[in-house]
Enzyme design. Structure first.
Site, mmCIF file in Angstrom:
data_model
loop_
_atom_site.group_PDB
_atom_site.id
_atom_site.type_symbol
_atom_site.label_atom_id
_atom_site.label_comp_id
_atom_site.label_asym_id
_atom_site.label_seq_id
_atom_site.Cartn_x
_atom_site.Cartn_y
_atom_site.Cartn_z
ATOM 1 N N GLN A 1 -41.929 -76.851 112.508
ATOM 2 C CA GLN A 1 -42.386 -75.461 113.179
ATOM 3 C C GLN A 1 -42.429 -75.615 114.662
ATOM 4 O O GLN A 1 -42.900 -76.151 115.435
ATOM 5 C CB GLN A 1 -43.971 -75.330 112.649
ATOM 6 C CG GLN A 1 -44.628 -74.026 112.954
ATOM 7 C CD GLN A 1 -46.026 -73.640 112.365
ATOM 8 O OE1 GLN A 1 -46.759 -74.784 111.979
ATOM 9 N NE2 GLN A 1 -46.332 -72.554 112.472
ATOM 10 N N SER A 2 -41.670 -74.364 115.021
ATOM 11 C CA SER A 2 -41.766 -74.259 116.501
ATOM 12 C C SER A 2 -42.519 -72.802 116.846
ATOM 13 O O SER A 2 -42.716 -72.782 118.180
ATOM 14 C CB SER A 2 -40.222 -74.179 116.939
ATOM 15 O OG SER A 2 -39.523 -72.948 116.269
ATOM 16 N N HIS B 1 -44.909 -68.195 109.257
ATOM 17 C CA HIS B 1 -43.828 -67.405 108.813
ATOM 18 C C HIS B 1 -42.986 -67.989 107.518
ATOM 19 O O HIS B 1 -42.994 -69.132 107.335
ATOM 20 C CB HIS B 1 -42.845 -67.166 110.116
ATOM 21 C CG HIS B 1 -42.527 -68.439 110.989
ATOM 22 N ND1 HIS B 1 -43.277 -68.876 111.689
ATOM 23 C CD2 HIS B 1 -41.327 -69.001 110.701
ATOM 24 C CE1 HIS B 1 -42.714 -69.894 112.299
ATOM 25 N NE2 HIS B 1 -41.617 -70.303 111.562
HETATM 26 P P1 AMP Z 1 -39.866 -72.626 112.859
HETATM 27 O O1 AMP Z 1 -38.789 -73.241 113.573
HETATM 28 O O2 AMP Z 1 -39.909 -72.802 111.367
HETATM 29 O O3 AMP Z 1 -40.851 -72.301 113.464
HETATM 30 O O4 AMP Z 1 -39.189 -70.872 112.861
HETATM 31 C C1 AMP Z 1 -39.078 -70.271 113.968
HETATM 32 C C2 AMP Z 1 -37.977 -69.425 113.770
HETATM 33 O O5 AMP Z 1 -38.242 -68.194 114.680
HETATM 34 C C3 AMP Z 1 -36.591 -70.003 114.259
HETATM 35 O O6 AMP Z 1 -35.520 -70.052 113.272
HETATM 36 C C4 AMP Z 1 -36.057 -69.146 115.569
HETATM 37 O O7 AMP Z 1 -34.839 -68.763 115.611
HETATM 38 C C5 AMP Z 1 -36.727 -67.912 115.240
HETATM 39 N N1 AMP Z 1 -37.065 -66.822 116.575
HETATM 40 C C6 AMP Z 1 -37.753 -67.285 117.496
HETATM 41 N N2 AMP Z 1 -37.928 -66.307 118.261
HETATM 42 C C7 AMP Z 1 -37.577 -65.312 117.827
HETATM 43 C C8 AMP Z 1 -37.288 -63.906 118.079
HETATM 44 N N3 AMP Z 1 -37.627 -63.392 119.194
HETATM 45 N N4 AMP Z 1 -36.582 -63.188 117.176
HETATM 46 C C9 AMP Z 1 -36.395 -63.560 115.967
HETATM 47 N N5 AMP Z 1 -36.410 -64.904 115.419
HETATM 48 C C10 AMP Z 1 -37.050 -65.669 116.394
#
Ligand code: AMP
Length: 114
Positions: A94-95, A100
């Protein structure tokens, strides 16, 4: 949440390629797509991760999956299949600390993921 990037997307402070919106959830294209179809579905309510989900959130979380199914159909990936996944915490990858759900499809997805 003031510093949450996804709350800012919900509030329109940061732009997104919106796919779907209602009073409970927002869906938009992932900025770094990992598959031909890759959208995120997020609750509008700030919940930091799956670890922070409570019984009170049951309706929202169930709704995410109803909307995932609807979006998959609209994107034309329902027949071939797709994946809905939520990464939780560091080991989960999770980043963004706002819970989500990734909806991925349009290609054969490997299992288990790396
Ligand atoms: P996770 O790594 O599961 O937390 O997923 C976070 C996701 O958010 C990643 O796939 C990113 O590419 C996406 N993400 C981060 N910032 C944005 C943004 N501004 N608009 C759309 N997607 C984003």
């Amino acid at each position: 949440m003031q510093d949450c990037i996804f709350c800012k997307i919900v509030n329109g402070e940061i732009p997104s390629e919106k796919i779907y919106e209602d009073d409970m959830v927002l869906s938009f294209k992932d900025i770094e797509p990992a598959a031909p179809a890759h959208v995120l579905i997020i609750p509008k309510k700030h919940i930091s991760s799956l670890n922070a989900v409570t019984e009170e959130d049951s309706k929202i979380i169930a709704h995410v999956f109803i909307i995932a199914k609807k979006i998959a159909k609209e994107l034309g990936i329902d027949k071939d299949g797709y994946r809905v996944v939520s990464n939780c915490g560091e080991n989960g990858g999770q980043s963004v600390p706002h819970v989500h759900f990734h909806l991925l499809g349009g290609r054969l997805l490997k299992w288990p993921p790396g």
